[in-house]
Design an enzyme around this catalytic site. Structure first.
Site, PDB file in Angstrom:
ATOM      1  N   ILE A 155      11.785   1.296   6.028  1.00  0.00           N
ATOM      2  CA  ILE A 155      11.669   2.286   5.238  1.00  0.00           C
ATOM      3  C   ILE A 155      12.464   3.676   5.496  1.00  0.00           C
ATOM      4  O   ILE A 155      13.208   4.164   4.921  1.00  0.00           O
ATOM      5  CB  ILE A 155      10.137   2.764   4.642  1.00  0.00           C
ATOM      6  CG1 ILE A 155       9.492   1.356   4.125  1.00  0.00           C
ATOM      7  CG2 ILE A 155      10.240   3.963   3.668  1.00  0.00           C
ATOM      8  CD1 ILE A 155       8.172   1.844   3.842  1.00  0.00           C
ATOM      9  N   ASP A 174      12.543   7.557  17.116  1.00  0.00           N
ATOM     10  CA  ASP A 174      11.664   6.422  16.935  1.00  0.00           C
ATOM     11  C   ASP A 174      11.851   6.216  18.410  1.00  0.00           C
ATOM     12  O   ASP A 174      12.742   6.156  19.081  1.00  0.00           O
ATOM     13  CB  ASP A 174      12.549   5.422  16.103  1.00  0.00           C
ATOM     14  CG  ASP A 174      11.933   4.165  15.583  1.00  0.00           C
ATOM     15  OD1 ASP A 174      11.298   3.547  16.627  1.00  0.00           O
ATOM     16  OD2 ASP A 174      11.590   3.980  14.457  1.00  0.00           O
ATOM     17  N   PRO A 207       4.397   3.913  11.594  1.00  0.00           N
ATOM     18  CA  PRO A 207       2.877   3.391  10.905  1.00  0.00           C
ATOM     19  C   PRO A 207       1.885   4.321  11.557  1.00  0.00           C
ATOM     20  O   PRO A 207       2.264   4.977  12.376  1.00  0.00           O
ATOM     21  CB  PRO A 207       2.719   2.097  11.443  1.00  0.00           C
ATOM     22  CG  PRO A 207       4.286   1.753  11.835  1.00  0.00           C
ATOM     23  CD  PRO A 207       5.001   2.910  11.996  1.00  0.00           C
ATOM     24  N   THR A 233       5.303   9.695   3.038  1.00  0.00           N
ATOM     25  CA  THR A 233       4.873   8.498   1.978  1.00  0.00           C
ATOM     26  C   THR A 233       4.295   7.149   3.132  1.00  0.00           C
ATOM     27  O   THR A 233       4.356   6.257   2.684  1.00  0.00           O
ATOM     28  CB  THR A 233       6.184   8.148   1.404  1.00  0.00           C
ATOM     29  OG1 THR A 233       7.152   7.924   2.208  1.00  0.00           O
ATOM     30  CG2 THR A 233       6.303   9.126   0.414  1.00  0.00           C
ATOM     31  N   SER A 234       3.795   7.625   4.191  1.00  0.00           N
ATOM     32  CA  SER A 234       3.381   6.563   5.144  1.00  0.00           C
ATOM     33  C   SER A 234       1.974   6.549   5.265  1.00  0.00           C
ATOM     34  O   SER A 234       1.552   5.439   4.538  1.00  0.00           O
ATOM     35  CB  SER A 234       3.920   7.060   6.690  1.00  0.00           C
ATOM     36  OG  SER A 234       3.990   5.754   7.356  1.00  0.00           O
ATOM     37  N   ARG A 235       1.430   7.433   6.150  1.00  0.00           N
ATOM     38  CA  ARG A 235      -0.130   7.127   6.022  1.00  0.00           C
ATOM     39  C   ARG A 235      -0.857   8.599   6.448  1.00  0.00           C
ATOM     40  O   ARG A 235      -0.105   9.264   7.140  1.00  0.00           O
ATOM     41  CB  ARG A 235      -0.567   6.272   7.244  1.00  0.00           C
ATOM     42  CG  ARG A 235      -0.461   4.867   6.896  1.00  0.00           C
ATOM     43  CD  ARG A 235      -1.464   4.232   5.934  1.00  0.00           C
ATOM     44  NE  ARG A 235      -1.215   2.936   5.564  1.00  0.00           N
ATOM     45  CZ  ARG A 235      -0.760   2.379   4.697  1.00  0.00           C
ATOM     46  NH1 ARG A 235       0.249   2.882   4.090  1.00  0.00           N
ATOM     47  NH2 ARG A 235      -0.550   1.126   4.318  1.00  0.00           N
ATOM     48  N   ASP A 259       2.358  11.451  -0.416  1.00  0.00           N
ATOM     49  CA  ASP A 259       1.880  10.260  -1.183  1.00  0.00           C
ATOM     50  C   ASP A 259       0.651   9.479  -0.666  1.00  0.00           C
ATOM     51  O   ASP A 259      -0.058   8.719  -1.240  1.00  0.00           O
ATOM     52  CB  ASP A 259       3.140   9.041  -1.282  1.00  0.00           C
ATOM     53  CG  ASP A 259       2.468   7.998  -2.309  1.00  0.00           C
ATOM     54  OD1 ASP A 259       2.191   8.013  -3.472  1.00  0.00           O
ATOM     55  OD2 ASP A 259       2.609   6.663  -1.744  1.00  0.00           O
ATOM     56  N   GLU A 264      -8.012   9.659   1.851  1.00  0.00           N
ATOM     57  CA  GLU A 264      -7.849   9.384   0.617  1.00  0.00           C
ATOM     58  C   GLU A 264      -8.901   8.166   0.204  1.00  0.00           C
ATOM     59  O   GLU A 264      -8.917   7.746  -1.013  1.00  0.00           O
ATOM     60  CB  GLU A 264      -6.209   8.695   0.475  1.00  0.00           C
ATOM     61  CG  GLU A 264      -6.039   7.218   1.326  1.00  0.00           C
ATOM     62  CD  GLU A 264      -4.594   6.885   1.119  1.00  0.00           C
ATOM     63  OE1 GLU A 264      -3.801   7.687   1.127  1.00  0.00           O
ATOM     64  OE2 GLU A 264      -4.271   5.821   0.690  1.00  0.00           O
ATOM     65  N   HIS A 296      -0.740   7.589  -3.642  1.00  0.00           N
ATOM     66  CA  HIS A 296      -0.303   6.173  -2.914  1.00  0.00           C
ATOM     67  C   HIS A 296       0.355   5.306  -3.968  1.00  0.00           C
ATOM     68  O   HIS A 296      -0.130   4.229  -4.084  1.00  0.00           O
ATOM     69  CB  HIS A 296      -1.458   5.558  -2.296  1.00  0.00           C
ATOM     70  CG  HIS A 296      -1.310   4.823  -0.972  1.00  0.00           C
ATOM     71  ND1 HIS A 296      -1.877   4.733   0.265  1.00  0.00           N
ATOM     72  CD2 HIS A 296      -0.102   4.089  -0.836  1.00  0.00           C
ATOM     73  CE1 HIS A 296      -1.299   4.019   0.962  1.00  0.00           C
ATOM     74  NE2 HIS A 296      -0.252   3.645   0.501  1.00  0.00           N
TER      75      HIS A 296
HETATM   76  P1  NAI Z   1       8.573  -0.665  10.211  1.00  0.00           P
HETATM   77  O1  NAI Z   1       7.577  -1.308  11.126  1.00  0.00           O
HETATM   78  O2  NAI Z   1       9.674  -1.659   9.728  1.00  0.00           O
HETATM   79  O3  NAI Z   1       8.995   0.703  10.942  1.00  0.00           O
HETATM   80  C1  NAI Z   1       8.207   1.526  11.549  1.00  0.00           C
HETATM   81  C2  NAI Z   1       9.137   2.296  12.493  1.00  0.00           C
HETATM   82  O4  NAI Z   1       8.170   3.141  13.504  1.00  0.00           O
HETATM   83  C3  NAI Z   1       9.715   1.161  13.682  1.00  0.00           C
HETATM   84  O5  NAI Z   1      10.899   1.505  13.682  1.00  0.00           O
HETATM   85  C4  NAI Z   1       8.951   1.664  15.031  1.00  0.00           C
HETATM   86  O6  NAI Z   1       9.630   1.532  16.114  1.00  0.00           O
HETATM   87  C5  NAI Z   1       8.439   3.171  14.721  1.00  0.00           C
HETATM   88  N1  NAI Z   1       7.504   3.706  15.578  1.00  0.00           N
HETATM   89  C6  NAI Z   1       6.307   3.052  16.041  1.00  0.00           C
HETATM   90  N2  NAI Z   1       5.498   3.839  16.690  1.00  0.00           N
HETATM   91  C7  NAI Z   1       6.197   5.000  16.745  1.00  0.00           C
HETATM   92  C8  NAI Z   1       6.071   6.073  17.432  1.00  0.00           C
HETATM   93  N3  NAI Z   1       4.904   6.368  18.230  1.00  0.00           N
HETATM   94  N4  NAI Z   1       6.905   7.064  17.538  1.00  0.00           N
HETATM   95  C9  NAI Z   1       7.981   6.836  16.810  1.00  0.00           C
HETATM   96  N5  NAI Z   1       8.490   5.652  16.155  1.00  0.00           N
HETATM   97  C10 NAI Z   1       7.300   4.932  16.188  1.00  0.00           C
HETATM   98  O7  NAI Z   1       7.729  -0.136   9.101  1.00  0.00           O
HETATM   99  P2  NAI Z   1       7.988   0.052   7.527  1.00  0.00           P
HETATM  100  O8  NAI Z   1       8.104  -1.113   6.539  1.00  0.00           O
HETATM  101  O9  NAI Z   1       9.404   0.929   7.603  1.00  0.00           O
HETATM  102  O10 NAI Z   1       6.900   0.920   7.063  1.00  0.00           O
HETATM  103  C11 NAI Z   1       6.206   2.338   7.420  1.00  0.00           C
HETATM  104  C12 NAI Z   1       5.063   2.764   7.207  1.00  0.00           C
HETATM  105  O11 NAI Z   1       5.232   3.173   5.645  1.00  0.00           O
HETATM  106  C13 NAI Z   1       4.072   1.365   7.202  1.00  0.00           C
HETATM  107  O12 NAI Z   1       3.474   1.511   8.309  1.00  0.00           O
HETATM  108  C14 NAI Z   1       2.948   1.958   6.173  1.00  0.00           C
HETATM  109  O13 NAI Z   1       2.317   2.930   6.850  1.00  0.00           O
HETATM  110  C15 NAI Z   1       3.876   2.895   5.041  1.00  0.00           C
HETATM  111  N6  NAI Z   1       3.892   2.375   3.739  1.00  0.00           N
HETATM  112  C16 NAI Z   1       3.588   3.203   2.666  1.00  0.00           C
HETATM  113  C17 NAI Z   1       3.594   2.542   1.575  1.00  0.00           C
HETATM  114  C18 NAI Z   1       3.255   3.631   0.260  1.00  0.00           C
HETATM  115  O14 NAI Z   1       2.980   2.824  -0.707  1.00  0.00           O
HETATM  116  N7  NAI Z   1       2.920   4.851   0.394  1.00  0.00           N
HETATM  117  C19 NAI Z   1       4.190   1.416   1.183  1.00  0.00           C
HETATM  118  C20 NAI Z   1       4.364   0.577   2.279  1.00  0.00           C
HETATM  119  C21 NAI Z   1       4.366   0.998   3.602  1.00  0.00           C
END
Ligand code: NAI
Length: 332
Positions: A155, A174, A207, A233-235, A259, A264, A296
């Site tokens: 994302i 990252d 995440p 928009t993450s958590r 979001d 929540e 969300h």
């Molecule tokens: P992803 O797993 O592809 O990417 C996460 C990135 O964060 C990775 O590049 C990882 O190396 C990095 N990372 C992990 N720990 C870290 C840290 N301590 N410091 C810096 N970087 C770190 O995940 P994706 O698919 O991009 O999703 C990200 C988050 O978005 C999900 O974990 C979820 O919580 C959230 N999400 C929210 C949605 C919504 O409807 N609002 C829907 C889908 C996902």
């Protein structure tokens, strides 16, 4: 094959029913969330399908195990609400849908920012009341601004690319930087302490892990540039809400678009319009004119729901047939 689906909304029912029909998945839809108290609802199922606010902790996992449930299928990407260790110990399978549509979330992030910055939500209401005044609606150009992307996974990378399309400079942070991608689209990796003071906009895409809990707190929020916009928009728990309210009150931040929210669970996805909101911090956040909150919904596109249902149904069929999941195995 019976699958108990928790925290079901009408759109879940629609898309899961369509995807399950072709695959012989029998869904048992429940509107309440899964927790150790509601486990008995899965009594006749061999698997459960859960979402972001179902709480599958050790106690819940044990109760599922006792009922003979062997597979927990998350119909989302994040999995911080499921104890993977508890599943592993009991030989249970956990799958998720890791990448149903990163575009849906990235595009919603931009939608929030553009709405808040250009005051679209206020203009929409004004014009409907025949108030065509522009007072108080001044925004800023995105072109030429510096944006910080925290987490350049699926994302975060798409969000960064969209910002590059607006003509923004993009800094990123990252723990596992993708330097080839960064060079290709013109993104510079820096550490958090360098990123925060330099950015006009900061967007969170990591995440929720113990290491990222309250990543933005008293200390790190204070590092942000005065007047900067913060997007999440993450958590929700990536931001310490108490600290966020303090910097909003002091005027340190120009705008905040969320979001997701720290507490929540039990609020987002529900219609509480006839109730008294019991969460004082959310109530306070809703009073700021420069805070925009959605419930969300970043994932909520036709494409994402179709893909979530397709992968979930396919994983259920494969696991029940003793085959590896299509995608997103967390515990096998
Ligand atoms: P992803 O797993 O592809 O990417 C996460 C990135 O964060 C990775 O590049 C990882 O190396 C990095 N990372 C992990 N720990 C870290 C840290 N301590 N410091 C810096 N970087 C770190 O995940 P994706 O698919 O991009 O999703 C990200 C988050 O978005 C999900 O974990 C979820 O919580 C959230 N999400 C929210 C949605 C919504 O409807 N609002 C829907 C889908 C996902």
């Amino acid at each position: 094959m019976k699958t108990a689906v928790f925290d079901t909304k009408p759109y879940d029912r629609k898309y899961l029913t369509a995807a399950g029909a072709a695959k012989d998945v029998e869904w048992q839809f429940h509107e309440f969330r899964l927790s150790s108290e509601t486990v008995p609802a899965a009594a006749s199922a061999s698997s459960v399908c859960v979402f972001v606010n179902d709480r599958v902790d050790d106690e819940c996992m044990e109760a599922l195990h006792e009922l003979g449930v062997g597979h927990i299928a998350l119909r989302c990407a994040g999995f911080n609400n499921v104890s993977l260790e508890a599943a592993r110990r009991r030989g249970m399978v956990v799958t998720r849908v890791p990448a149903y549509s990163p575009h849906a979330v990235a595009e919603h992030t931009l939608a929030l920012l553009l709405t808040l910055n250009r005051r679209i939500h206020r203009a929409y209401n004004r014009v409907r009341e025949l108030n065509f005044s522009l007072n108080g609606l001044i925004g800023f150009d995105l072109f030429g601004k510096t944006v910080g992307i925290i987490g350049t996974g699926r994302i975060g990378r798409i969000t960064a690319q969209i910002f590059r399309g607006f003509g923004c400079r993009v800094l990123a942070m990252d723990t596992r930087p993708d330097r080839a991608w960064a060079d290709e689209i013109g993104v510079e990796y820096v550490d958090l302490e360098t990123l925060l003071p330099r950015c006009d906009i900061v967007s969170l895409h990591v995440p929720l892990f113990p290491a990222t809990l309250h990543l933005l707190n008293d200390r790190t929020l204070a590092l942000m540039k005065r007047g900067a916009y913060l997007l999440n928009t993450s958590r929700g728990k990536l931001i310490d809400t108490t600290a966020l309210i303090a910097v909003l009150k002091s005027g340190q931040l120009g705008g905040v678009a969320l979001d997701v929210y720290e507490e929540e669970e039990g609020i987002f996805f529900e219609d509480l319009s006839g109730d008294v909101l019991q969460d004082d911090e959310l109530s306070r956040l809703l009073t700021f004119p420069n805070v925009l909150i959605t419930s969300h919904q970043a994932f909520l596109t036709h494409e994402a729901l179709t893909e979530i249902a397709r992968v979930t149904a396919e994983n259920l069929v494969r696991i029940s047939a003793g085959q590896p999941a299509l995608d997103g195995t967390l515990v096998s």
